[in-house]
Design a protein around this motif. Structure first.
Motif, mmCIF file in Angstrom:
data_model
loop_
_atom_site.group_PDB
_atom_site.id
_atom_site.type_symbol
_atom_site.label_atom_id
_atom_site.label_comp_id
_atom_site.label_asym_id
_atom_site.label_seq_id
_atom_site.Cartn_x
_atom_site.Cartn_y
_atom_site.Cartn_z
ATOM 1 N N GLY A 225 0.782 -1.226 0.000
ATOM 2 C CA GLY A 225 0.000 0.000 0.000
ATOM 3 C C GLY A 225 0.814 1.276 0.000
ATOM 4 N N PRO A 243 -4.732 4.629 4.071
ATOM 5 C CA PRO A 243 -4.398 4.933 2.686
ATOM 6 C C PRO A 243 -4.412 6.449 2.443
ATOM 7 C CG PRO A 243 -6.192 3.321 2.841
ATOM 8 C CD PRO A 243 -6.015 3.922 4.194
ATOM 9 N N ARG A 252 -4.129 3.673 -7.316
ATOM 10 C CA ARG A 252 -3.375 2.816 -6.396
ATOM 11 C C ARG A 252 -2.743 1.651 -7.153
ATOM 12 N NH1 ARG A 252 -6.989 2.309 -2.829
ATOM 13 N NH2 ARG A 252 -6.069 3.978 -1.563
ATOM 14 N N TYR A 315 -2.238 -2.954 7.364
ATOM 15 C CA TYR A 315 -2.046 -4.268 6.741
ATOM 16 C C TYR A 315 -1.878 -5.406 7.754
ATOM 17 C CZ TYR A 315 -2.004 -2.474 2.031
ATOM 18 O OH TYR A 315 -2.399 -1.914 0.834
ATOM 19 N N PRO A 341 -5.715 -3.839 2.509
ATOM 20 C CA PRO A 341 -5.761 -2.895 3.627
ATOM 21 C C PRO A 341 -7.086 -2.961 4.370
ATOM 22 C CG PRO A 341 -6.165 -1.755 1.570
ATOM 23 C CD PRO A 341 -5.843 -3.177 1.205
#
Length: 455
Positions: A225, A243, A252, A315, A341
């Protein structure tokens, strides 16, 4: 698994590495300067060795003293943390040639990414987007002017060997470029021993977004991420979140794919970060919120980042444990094909500095009471009775808050900042209280200029 680990660092990162090592049953060995003899990381280690006086060059950057400490204590591996020797390729080679395990990327990868121009060229060859800029150092100021004319003003003047937001200047025209070139070159020669200068397009409104990568023992590179790092002062981060509120699922996917290509291009192993500039698109006439048109590779940090905890919380991994497993040749604790995530996390860097001008304010800590509660984590380097000295970085602690949503994480962060009792040195908790009420930050539609607009 590694059985004994020497932590070649200090403060909160040394304490944090020691915590994971002890949880895994690894004997944790600290090295410390004379000034840090009473710090928590020293008392919490299984063994500690003084490696020199307060001056980092004589202690935490003293490679001979650190290697001697590893030998005398029977350490099997060395973890450098961040800063100090963490991105010193010569030290990494020396550690490995001494028969010890280096908990970090290979020396060749550190060397390849340590020079910004070389890194840019490698990334461009690997298909990673790079901003318009020079492919060779600007040999003199006239060469810099020629390059800037081709690139287009404004430009960023950067020390090729720099890092951590140091060795940079912005020039809007030729006159400013001639001044900034001389300043950056002189600074680079003094600080890094290398006066090479890079000229790159400067984007007045930009976001700083980075991707956490991990090069596994089997050769694969995975991305865990992205992190938003746009709340900065003097090009240095104050707040990170994951995020990023600016990154759509489609963007992403492009970010993570580019970061993996970057790691693969240098055969990357262990933890690292691919830092990028995200250029937001202008709002249309309906004002349909934040977005982006393009992103560019900025640099790769060949080490564990200060802000790694937000990735850990989102995570569900312990990145220090994963580093140790990679170094030992073991597989990760997670399934690389099922990374996803959950929730949102924000990190606030609690520094010993004035909350208005951000100037260092060291001193003795009279009161230190950390906040607690659901979703609150504090990675600290100090306790009451310690003294923040002027010899090292001003970071005292990292306040990391998580929640199911960004709104919940922000609400918890407000309560945590209010509950953090800290007296003695100056601190930036009042700044965070202000930021967490700032409409621009709350909207998620902010950029690296947000702190300047708050002042």
């Amino acid at each position: 698994m590694i059985e004994s680990l020497l932590v070649a660092n200090r403060g909160e990162i040394a304490r944090r590495i020691i915590r994971t090592a002890k949880r895994l049953g690894i004997r944790a060995i600290a090295v410390h300067s004379e000034a840090d003899a009473d710090m928590p990381f020293v008392t919490e280690a299984d063994e500690a060795v003084c490696v020199g006086p307060a001056n980092p060059a004589q202690s935490y950057r003293n490679t001979e003293a650190i290697l001697a400490a590893a030998k005398s204590t029977g350490a099997q591996a060395i973890h450098p943390g961040y800063g100090f020797l963490s991105e010193n390729a010569d030290f990494a080679r020396t550690v490995e040639s001494s028969g010890l395990i280096w908990v970090g990327p290979g020396a060749d990868a550190i060397t390849a990414m340590g020079d910004k121009i070389n890194a840019r060229n490698l990334m461009a060859a690997a298909g990673v987007p790079v901003a318009p800029g020079t492919t060779d150092p600007a040999a003199d100021v006239d060469a810099a002017v020629t390059a800037a004319t081709a690139i287009g003003y404004p430009v960023m003047v950067k020390a090729a060997a720099g890092g951590g937001g140091m060795g940079m200047g912005v020039a809007a025209d030729e006159a400013a470029l001639r001044t900034e070139y001389d300043k950056v070159r002189a600074f680079a020669e003094r600080m890094f021993g290398d006066g090479s200068v890079l000229i790159e397009r400067y984007f007045p409104r930009v976001r700083h977004v980075e991707v956490q990568i991990l090069g596994l023992a089997d050769g694969r590179v995975v991305a865990l991420g992205e992190r938003e790092c746009s709340v900065q002062r003097r090009n240095q981060k104050l707040v990170e979140e994951s995020p990023s509120p600016a990154v759509s699922p489609e963007l992403r996917a492009r970010f993570l794919a580019a970061a993996v290509r970057a790691g693969e291009a240098v055969g990357y192993r262990n933890a690292g970060t691919v830092e990028c500039l995200l250029v937001p698109r202008q709002r249309d006439f309906e004002g349909d919120g934040p977005g982006s048109e393009e992103f560019f590779f900025l640099e790769m940090n060949t080490r564990l980042q200060v802000e790694h905890p937000v990735t850990e919380l989102v995570y569900g991994v312990d990145l220090v444990e994963e580093q140790l497993r990679v170094a030992a040749g073991l597989p990760p604790t997670f399934d690389p094909d099922a990374l996803a995530p959950r929730g949102h996390a924000i990190e606030l860097r609690v520094n010993a500095e004035d909350p208005k001008r951000f100037l260092p304010g060291p001193g003795a800590i009279r009161t230190w009471v950390e906040p607690t509660g659901e979703g609150v984590r504090v990675d600290s380097g100090y306790v009451a009775g310690n003294t923040v000295t002027p010899f090292y970085d001003s970071l005292m602690a990292k306040l990391i808050i998580s929640g199911a949503t960004r709104a919940e994480a922000i609400e918890r962060a407000r309560a945590a900042v209010a509950a953090f009792e800290l007296a003695g040195p100056k601190n930036n908790l009042p700044f965070f209280a202000e930021l967490l009420e700032n409409e621009e930050f709350l909207s998620g539609d902010y950029d690296t200029g947000i702190v300047g607009r708050m002042r």
